[in-house]
Enzyme design. Sequence first.
Site, short mmCIF file in Angstrom:
data_model
loop_
_atom_site.label_atom_id
_atom_site.label_comp_id
_atom_site.label_asym_id
_atom_site.label_seq_id
_atom_site.Cartn_x
_atom_site.Cartn_y
_atom_site.Cartn_z
N CYS A 18 2.57 2.77 7.20
CA CYS A 18 1.68 3.54 8.07
C CYS A 18 2.31 3.83 9.43
O CYS A 18 2.03 4.87 10.01
CB CYS A 18 0.32 2.87 8.21
SG CYS A 18 0.35 1.17 8.77
N HIS A 131 -3.58 -1.40 10.64
CA HIS A 131 -3.15 -0.07 10.20
C HIS A 131 -2.84 0.78 11.43
O HIS A 131 -3.57 0.75 12.41
CB HIS A 131 -4.28 0.54 9.37
CG HIS A 131 -4.03 1.90 8.85
ND1 HIS A 131 -3.03 2.19 7.95
CD2 HIS A 131 -4.66 3.09 9.10
CE1 HIS A 131 -3.06 3.49 7.65
NE2 HIS A 131 -4.05 4.05 8.34
#
Length: 183
Positions: A18, A131
């Site tokens: 990510c 994330h």
Amino acid sequence: MTSENSQIYHERQRLQFCLLHSLNNLFQQQKDTFTRASLNEIADILVVDETEKQTWTPLSGLFKPHHNTLTGNYDINVLFAALEGKGKTVIWHDRRNGASSIDLDGPEDALMGIVLNIPVKRFGGIWSCRHWVALRKINGIWYNLDSDLVAPKAFEDAEEVKGFLDSMIAQGGELLLVMNGKQ
């Protein structure tokens, strides 16, 4: 993607890359600005530069101090080094001030975008992790370029962006302002 955002570059989530996807989504017109190899190299240089050397274990080749060689999962040190290597300045936003203190309507040549590090739950909530998500203003419109989204999501206005950022802060998210040039 809708026709409105079909010109917006958007990498989708793969494994734990990510940070890689967020950086490429943030840079937009410079597709593939970062690669897995370039971020791995940055992470390896960070290890060499550290004064405290890590003790080698049989898992050291896989679980490195700043990333996992198989799945990615790069840490904030890689983010800072990658952006500084492109002439950007990263400012850690003081969460106590909320999003109202961020000038989202300022000139686009000052604030390049925002990178968030947010807590998420995966696999039905049994695995908690963090994330990376990029937000960027493109042609006067702020977009959520989260690699978990099917397509970029346009915000209605700066107030909607601030509401989103405040909700991320409330959930334990961290905001990093990416500024063009040295501040």
